[in-house]
Design a protein around this motif. Structure first.
Motif, short mmCIF file in Angstrom:
data_model
loop_
_atom_site.label_atom_id
_atom_site.label_comp_id
_atom_site.label_asym_id
_atom_site.label_seq_id
_atom_site.Cartn_x
_atom_site.Cartn_y
_atom_site.Cartn_z
N LYS A 85 0.85 -1.01 0.10
CA LYS A 85 0.20 0.02 0.03
C LYS A 85 0.83 1.18 -0.13
CE LYS A 85 -3.86 2.30 2.50
NZ LYS A 85 -4.53 2.38 3.66
N SER A 86 1.89 1.16 0.81
CA SER A 86 2.86 2.34 0.82
C SER A 86 3.40 2.76 -0.38
CB SER A 86 3.83 2.20 2.23
OG SER A 86 4.72 3.42 2.11
N THR A 87 3.98 1.62 -1.09
CA THR A 87 4.53 1.80 -2.48
C THR A 87 3.56 2.27 -3.66
OG1 THR A 87 6.20 -0.09 -1.71
CG2 THR A 87 5.58 0.54 -4.26
N ALA A 88 2.47 1.54 -3.56
CA ALA A 88 1.41 2.42 -4.32
C ALA A 88 1.18 3.86 -4.27
CB ALA A 88 0.15 1.42 -4.40
N SER A 89 1.14 4.08 -2.86
CA SER A 89 0.85 5.37 -2.59
C SER A 89 1.95 6.52 -3.07
CB SER A 89 0.58 5.51 -1.01
OG SER A 89 0.44 7.07 -0.64
N SER A 90 3.17 6.06 -3.08
CA SER A 90 4.32 6.91 -3.50
C SER A 90 4.48 6.92 -4.98
CB SER A 90 5.84 6.06 -2.85
OG SER A 90 5.87 6.04 -1.31
N GLN A 91 4.18 6.00 -5.59
CA GLN A 91 4.19 6.20 -7.22
C GLN A 91 3.04 7.00 -7.48
OE1 GLN A 91 3.50 2.03 -7.90
NE2 GLN A 91 5.84 1.63 -7.88
N MET A 92 1.77 6.83 -6.84
CA MET A 92 0.61 7.62 -6.99
C MET A 92 1.14 9.46 -7.02
SD MET A 92 -2.61 5.47 -5.87
CE MET A 92 -2.86 4.05 -6.56
N GLU A 93 1.63 9.62 -5.72
CA GLU A 93 2.09 10.82 -5.38
C GLU A 93 2.97 11.40 -6.40
OE1 GLU A 93 1.96 14.30 -3.07
OE2 GLU A 93 0.84 12.39 -2.40
N ALA A 94 3.79 10.66 -6.69
CA ALA A 94 5.16 10.94 -7.77
C ALA A 94 4.32 11.54 -8.97
CB ALA A 94 5.88 9.96 -7.84
N SER A 227 -8.35 -11.36 3.38
CA SER A 227 -7.15 -10.70 3.23
C SER A 227 -7.12 -9.77 2.16
CB SER A 227 -6.09 -11.13 3.92
OG SER A 227 -6.27 -11.56 5.14
N ALA A 228 -6.96 -10.74 0.97
CA ALA A 228 -6.81 -10.10 -0.42
C ALA A 228 -8.06 -8.80 -0.70
CB ALA A 228 -6.68 -11.00 -1.38
N LYS A 229 -9.09 -9.17 -0.43
CA LYS A 229 -10.10 -8.27 -0.60
C LYS A 229 -9.98 -7.16 -0.02
CE LYS A 229 -13.87 -11.47 -2.27
NZ LYS A 229 -15.18 -12.00 -1.82
N LYS A 230 -9.65 -7.20 1.16
CA LYS A 230 -9.35 -6.14 2.09
C LYS A 230 -8.52 -5.08 1.53
CE LYS A 230 -7.67 -4.71 6.57
NZ LYS A 230 -6.90 -5.39 7.99
N PHE A 231 -7.30 -5.69 1.04
CA PHE A 231 -6.37 -4.67 0.91
C PHE A 231 -6.58 -4.28 -0.69
CE2 PHE A 231 -3.50 -7.04 3.80
CZ PHE A 231 -2.93 -5.91 4.35
N GLU A 232 -7.33 -5.03 -1.55
CA GLU A 232 -7.84 -4.54 -2.68
C GLU A 232 -8.88 -3.04 -2.56
OE1 GLU A 232 -9.49 -7.81 -4.93
OE2 GLU A 232 -7.62 -8.86 -5.22
N LYS A 233 -9.57 -3.61 -1.65
CA LYS A 233 -10.39 -2.31 -1.37
C LYS A 233 -9.56 -1.12 -0.97
CE LYS A 233 -14.63 -1.31 1.45
NZ LYS A 233 -15.55 -1.66 2.32
N GLU A 234 -8.75 -1.38 -0.13
CA GLU A 234 -7.88 -0.23 0.27
C GLU A 234 -7.16 0.56 -0.71
OE1 GLU A 234 -5.34 -1.55 3.55
OE2 GLU A 234 -6.98 -1.47 4.77
N ILE A 235 -6.55 -0.36 -1.71
CA ILE A 235 -5.96 0.24 -2.98
C ILE A 235 -6.90 1.06 -3.90
CG2 ILE A 235 -4.71 -0.21 -5.13
CD1 ILE A 235 -2.85 -0.72 -2.65
N ASP A 236 -7.97 0.35 -4.10
CA ASP A 236 -8.90 1.10 -4.72
C ASP A 236 -9.49 2.75 -4.31
OD1 ASP A 236 -9.19 -0.85 -6.68
OD2 ASP A 236 -10.95 -2.09 -5.90
N GLU A 237 -9.72 2.69 -2.87
CA GLU A 237 -10.03 3.85 -2.32
C GLU A 237 -8.74 5.04 -2.45
OE1 GLU A 237 -10.73 2.64 1.64
OE2 GLU A 237 -12.67 2.16 1.17
N LEU A 238 -7.55 4.38 -2.26
CA LEU A 238 -6.18 5.19 -2.60
C LEU A 238 -6.41 5.77 -4.05
CD1 LEU A 238 -3.75 6.26 -0.73
CD2 LEU A 238 -2.74 4.24 -1.98
#
Length: 260
Positions: A85-94, A227-238
């Motif tokens: 999640k942190s890596t995805a957030s950094s790439q989106m921020e960039a 767990s996969a569905k939980k993280f996928e939902k968090e990535i989609d919200e991000l």
């Protein structure tokens, strides 16, 4: 030979034969009758046997079951979730920061210190961004001041600004350059709005690529279904958050261009 001596010899041979068989597991040096020492043979006791059995039982208790291994693997997978999640957030921020730099380059009819940042000035054979060799300030909403850190570079800075696609024609007063920002024409406004729309689409694609990379990583990591569905939902919200930020930035820029 007397019968008594014959029986004695047979008894001795039979005794030696039995001893050699009983001591076959001992070093070959003990097979010879003359070297055999009964006191040197260690006979296992019942307490030793119990000790060995206890060691075997203890070893069996210490072995990990398949369920334990599965639980450990699950724990490792869950631990890398925040990293994904942190890596995805950094790439989106960039991607969002790159969009901001691109929008600042666009001339909107209003003076902005960032509109000259991308201009490259060549001085003494070295190419550098203008904002590294001069200080840009706003005199008013239509005028910029460019003060070189080294007065000897003022001509090179002027040449670089005139050569840029901004349409600026700065004048020197000896110490600095004064650049008046001309009003935008209708055609220029339309062209700028197209550039903004293209930049908006580019950054949204970059954000979605970061999202897809995160989802692929989650899939390869072997997450449990919940767990996969939980993280996928968090990535989609991000993803939705950064896409909306990009759209808001571009709408604000279009409004700025249209009102120039």
């Amino acid at each position: 030979m007397s019968l008594r001596r014959l029986l004695t010899r047979h008894r001795t041979s039979l005794s030696l034969l039995l001893q050699s068989r009983n001591l076959s597991h001992i070093s070959p040096s003990y097979h010879h009758p003359s070297r055999f020492n009964p006191s040197s043979v260690a006979i296992p006791t019942s307490s030793s046997t119990h000790f060995l059995n206890d060691r075997r039982r203890g070893f069996a208790k210490g072995r990990k079951s398949k369920d334990d291994d599965a639980a450990s693997a699950t724990q490792v997978v869950e631990d890398i979730g925040p990293v994904i999640k942190s890596t995805a957030s950094s790439q989106m921020e960039a991607a969002l920061e790159a969009l901001s730099r691109e929008l600042m380059k666009l001339r909107t009819g209003r003076a902005s210190t960032g509109m000259l940042d991308h201009i490259i000035v060549e001085t003494s054979g070295v190419k550098m961004n203008l904002n590294r060799i001069a200080m840009v300030t706003i005199i008013d909403s239509k005028t910029l001041s460019i003060m070189p850190y080294d007065p000897e570079t003022i001509k090179e800075i002027e040449k670089a600004i005139v050569s840029s696609p901004l349409g600026l024609n700065p004048k020197s007063d000896g110490q600095r350059l004064i650049a008046a920002v001309p009003p935008l024409t209708k055609e220029h406004m339309q062209a700028m709005c197209k550039v903004v729309a293209k930049s908006s689409e580019d950054v949204k694609q970059s954000v979605r690529r970061a999202r897809q990379k995160a989802l692929d990583t989650i899939k390869k990591a072997g997450y449990p279904k919940d767990s996969a569905k939980k993280f996928e939902k968090e990535i989609d919200e991000l993803t939705k958050k950064f896409v909306k930020s990009a759209e808001d930035m571009c709408k604000a820029k279009e409004k700025e261009i249209s009102s120039a």
